[in-house]
Scaffold this motif. Structure first.
Motif, short mmCIF file in Angstrom:
data_model
loop_
_atom_site.label_atom_id
_atom_site.label_comp_id
_atom_site.label_asym_id
_atom_site.label_seq_id
_atom_site.Cartn_x
_atom_site.Cartn_y
_atom_site.Cartn_z
N LEU A 344 0.82 -1.21 0.00
CA LEU A 344 0.00 0.00 0.00
C LEU A 344 0.85 1.26 0.00
N ARG A 345 1.99 1.24 0.69
CA ARG A 345 2.84 2.42 0.76
C ARG A 345 3.37 2.80 -0.62
N ALA A 438 9.04 0.78 2.21
CA ALA A 438 8.63 -0.43 1.51
C ALA A 438 9.81 -1.20 0.93
N GLY A 439 11.04 -0.73 1.18
CA GLY A 439 12.22 -1.47 0.75
C GLY A 439 12.85 -1.01 -0.54
N ASP A 449 15.31 -2.23 -5.49
CA ASP A 449 15.12 -2.95 -4.23
C ASP A 449 16.47 -3.45 -3.73
N ALA A 450 16.47 -4.21 -2.64
CA ALA A 450 17.72 -4.65 -2.02
C ALA A 450 18.53 -5.55 -2.95
N ALA A 451 17.84 -6.23 -3.89
CA ALA A 451 18.54 -7.11 -4.82
C ALA A 451 19.03 -6.40 -6.07
N GLY A 452 18.76 -5.08 -6.14
CA GLY A 452 19.20 -4.31 -7.29
C GLY A 452 18.22 -4.28 -8.44
#
Length: 615
Positions: A344-345, A438-439, A449-452
Motif C-alpha cells: 500500500l505504501r 517499503a524497501g 530494491d535490495a537485490a538491485g
C-alpha cells in the motif's frame, strides 16, 4: 473515446440508442403496466416505493408523441469482432442492447426501480427469497414465435455456464428455477452464509438478458459470432462490416411498441455506428456530417475542436446537460497482483508525485473535477468523517482498518497549485520516504530494491487520446528514479490483456448506479480478483471490502444503503488501488439540429433512445 450517451454502467452491457413505433401490434392488443397479485405493487423498487402508479402510460422523461422515422448515426472509436454481447469472449459491437430484452426494464428517473417488459406480472416474496414472472402473452421473437418460460430457463442456464463473471456470480445464487406453465417462471434464492437473503436478486433476475432457446439449438452459445442473433427487441441487425460498421433497422411489427415502458422511445428507423481507429478522425467525421450525435468526453476537444461552419450556422448544437448519477471512477489502476504494487505504501507514494492541478488546467481547460471517490458526483461518495449509518457499517472492522480512516477525512495530495512548487517537492519527499519504508532506495538515479532490481512498469492503454495524461504521469515519476513506460494497443488486444489480467497498470474506470449492489463484489471482491474477464482490475483481496460490498445488496432502507456504500468508498480510497483522475459534472453533447430531445432529462442524464429525428 466517443461513446453512446450515458455509459451505464452498470449494468451489464454498453448502452446505445433505442427506437420504438406506435403502430398497432401485430400480435394481440397492447398491454399497459403490470397487473399484480394482491398485496404486490406494479413493479419492483430496490428501496422504498415506486415513483410511478400502476396506470402510468409512459416514462416522464419521454415524449409519447415523438416523431418516428429517420436515421441516427454515430461516429465511434475502436472496433468489434462479435455480435454476442453476453459472453466473455470477443469485443461486441455497440448497440446490441437494442436487439435483446429483459423481463423487466429500468426507469432512469429512479435510483433502481424496474417496470414490466417481457414480463407483465411479477410477484416477489415478502423476504425477497423468491420471485415469479408472468411472461406477456404478446411477447415475440423477431421470427414471430412467442417468448416462453423455456427461453428464460435456457437463458439462466447459459449465463451460469458461459456468461460474464459478474453474471455467473449473481446467478449462482439461484437455488431453484421452475416453469409451472409455458408463460410463468419462478426463481428461489439461496441464503447467504449469514442466513440473509440478497434483496437485489429479484431485480437482477428481471434484468437477465433473454435468449431464444430454439435459435441456439445446434449453435455454440460460448463462441463469438458475426451471425446476427435473434432477439425480441425494437431493433434487428441490418448490415455488418466487421470491425468497421454496424447498422440496425427498427422492427416494424415490434411486439412491445405500445408498452408504457416503451412508448416515446426507439424512434429512428435506422441506427448506424461507423467505427474509426482515432477519435480525432471520428470528431472530424461528425463535423463533416457523417454523424448526428456525439458524447464528448475530452474537454480539450469540447473547448477547441468544434469550431467550423456547421457550428457557426447552427447545424451543430452543443449542450451541457447536468445529471445526478455517479460518474465513472476513472484512474490509473494498479494491478496489485504484481509484486511491485502489492505494498500500500508504494501505491500511495506513486499518487503523490504528479501535479494534477496543472494537468486539469492545461490538458482539460479546467472543465473537469478531480475524482476523490469511487462514486463521484453523487450522494454515495464518502465525505468528512464517518458518522451515522456509515460509522455503524465500519465499526465492526475498526481493528482491521487504518486508524486515520476514522479521524481524518480522505484527501488527495495537493498537486502543487495550492502550495506552489514547494508543495509538490514536499509530496515527492514524502513519496520517497514511503518507498524507502517499503524497501526501495534511489541508487545512481534509479529506484531499486535490495537485490538491485529496478522499479519499472508499463501503463497499458487502448485510446491514443489517453497518452497525454499517462505520459505526464510517467514524467512525474522520473525524479523518484522510476522507469514507467506507456504502451497503446488496439482495442481487441487491450481487452484481451485486461481479461487475462496481463498488465501492470491501466487507465480504466469503475461505473456504478445510484443503487449499487451485487456488482460491487464483481468490481472489488476477492473471489472476482482471480477470474478471467473480471472487473476487479486492481486485484483487491480484502475481507473488509468483501464484507462491506456484500452488505450493500442486503440493505433494507435507502439510508442504510447510502451508509454502507460510503463505508466501502472510504475503505477503497484508503487502500490506494488507483491514482484518481478526473470526471465531468455534466454531459457534454453535440448533435445535429435535426435531432431533438424531450424537455425532461432523467436522474441518470440524457437518454438517447428517447430522442427523435425531425427535418
Amino acid at each position: 473515446m466517443a461513446r453512446p450517451i450515458l455509459l451505464l454502467l452498470i449494468l451489464l452491457a454498453l448502452p446505445a440508442l433505442r427506437p420504438a413505433c406506435a403502430e398497432v401490434p401485430e400480435h394481440g392488443a397492447p398491454t399497459h403496466g403490470i397487473a399484480m397479485n394482491a398485496g404486490v405493487t406494479h413493479g419492483i423498487a430496490m428501496h422504498g416505493d415506486l415513483a410511478l402508479p400502476p396506470d402510468f402510460t409512459a416514462f416522464p422523461y419521454v415524449d409519447p408523441a415523438a416523431r418516428k422515422g429517420g436515421t441516427i448515426r454515430q461516429a465511434v472509436t475502436g472496433s468489434f469482432d462479435s455480435l454476442h454481447p453476453h459472453i466473455v469472449k470477443g469485443v461486441p459491437a455497440l448497440g446490441l442492447g437494442h436487439v435483446f430484452e429483459t423481463l423487466l426494464t429500468r426507469s432512469w428517473d429512479e435510483p433502481f426501480s424496474l417496470y414490466g417488459l417481457l414480463a407483465d406480472r411479477v410477484e416477489v416474496a415478502g423476504d425477497r427469497s423468491a420471485v415469479t414472472f408472468r411472461i406477456n402473452a404478446n411477447a415475440r421473437w423477431h421470427d414471430g414465435t412467442p417468448v416462453t418460460a423455456a427461453d428464460v430457463l435456457f437463458s439462466l442456464e447459459m449465463q451460469r455456464r458461459h456468461g460474464t463473471p459478474n453474471r455467473r456470480l449473481f446467478y449462482a445464487k439461484v437455488a431453484a428455477a421452475e416453469a409451472p406453465d409455458p408463460q410463468t417462471v419462478r426463481f428461489a434464492f439461496a441464503s447467504n452464509a449469514d442466513g440473509t437473503i440478497d434483496r437485489e436478486m429479484p431485480l437482477l433476475m428481471g434484468l437477465m438478458p433473454i435468449h431464444s432457446k430454439a435459435f441456439w439449438e445446434g449453435r455454440d452459445f460460448n463462441r463469438t459470432t458475426l451471425e446476427p442473433i435473434m432477439g425480441s427487441g425494437p431493433y434487428r441487425i441490418a448490415t455488418v462490416d466487421p470491425g468497421r460498421r454496424i447498422v440496425y433497422e427498427r422492427v416494424r411489427d415490434y411486439w412491445g411498441r405500445d408498452l408504457p415502458t416503451r412508448l416515446g422511445q426507439f424512434n429512428a428507423d435506422r441506427l448506424e455506428f461507423d467505427y474509426y481507429r482515432d477519435d480525432s478522425v471520428a470528431l472530424e467525421a461528425f463535423k463533416a456530417g457523417q454523424g448526428d450525435v456525439r458524447y464528448e468526453s475530452d474537454p480539450a476537444k469540447w473547448a477547441t475542436g468544434y469550431d467550423g461552419p456547421a457550428r457557426r450556422d447552427g447545424r451543430i448544437v452543443r449542450e451541457e446537460l447536468p445529471n445526478r448519477r455517479p460518474e465513472p471512477a476513472r484512474g490509473l489502476i494498479f494491478n496489485t497482483r504484481r509484486p511491485i504494487f502489492a505494498d500500500l505504501r508504494v501505491r500511495r507514494a506513486l499518487g503523490m508525485a504528479t501535479d494534477f492541478d496543472w494537468i486539469g488546467r492545461s490538458l482539460f481547460h479546467g472543465l473537469l473535477t478531480r475524482t476523490a471517490s469511487y462514486y463521484p458526483n453523487s450522494d454515495l461518495a464518502a465525505r468528512g468523517l464517518p458518522e451515522g449509518e456509515e460509522l455503524r457499517a465500519l465499526e465492526p472492522f475498526r481493528d482491521r482498518l487504518p486508524p486515520e480512516l476514522f479521524i481524518r477525512p480522505f484527501t488527495l495530495p495537493d498537486g502543487g497549485t495550492g502550495s506552489g512548487p514547494a508543495g509538490l517537492r514536499a509530496n515527492r519527499r514524502e513519496a520517497l520516504r514511503l518507498l524507502e519504508q517499503a524497501g526501495w532506495r534511489v541508487r545512481d538515479g534509479r529506484l531499486t530494491d535490495a537485490a538491485g532490481n529496478r522499479f519499472a512498469f508499463e501503463i497499458l492503454l487502448s485510446d491514443p487520446s489517453e497518452e497525454r495524461v499517462a505520459l505526464e504521469f510517467t514524467r512525474s515519476l522520473e525524479p523518484l528514479g522510476i522507469d514507467a513506460r506507456v504502451r497503446t494497443v488496439d482495442s481487441a488486444q487491450f481487452q484481451g490483456r485486461l481479461d487475462r489480467l496481463e498488465f501492470d497498470m491501466t487507465m480504466r474506470w469503475w461505473a456504478s448506479s445510484l443503487s449499487p449492489g451485487n456488482e460491487q463484489l464483481y468490481y472489488y471482491g476477492s473471489e472476482a480478483a482471480g477470474q478471467e474477464g473480471s472487473r476487479n482490475l486492481a486485484g483487491i483481496r480484502d475481507p473488509v471490502v468483501d464484507a462491506l460490498a456484500r452488505s450493500i445488496a442486503v440493505a433494507t432502507t435507502r439510508a442504510e444503503l447510502i451508509g454502507r456504500v460510503r463505508a466501502l468508498d472510504r475503505v477503497l480510497l484508503w487502500g490506494h488501488y488507483m491514482v484518481p483522475l478526473f470526471h465531468s459534472p455534466v454531459d457534454r453533447i453535440a448533435r445535429r439540429s435535426t435531432l431533438h430531445r424531450p424537455v425532461n432529462t432523467p436522474l441518470y442524464g440524457p437518454m438517447l433512445e428517447s430522442w427523435w429525428v425531425a427535418p
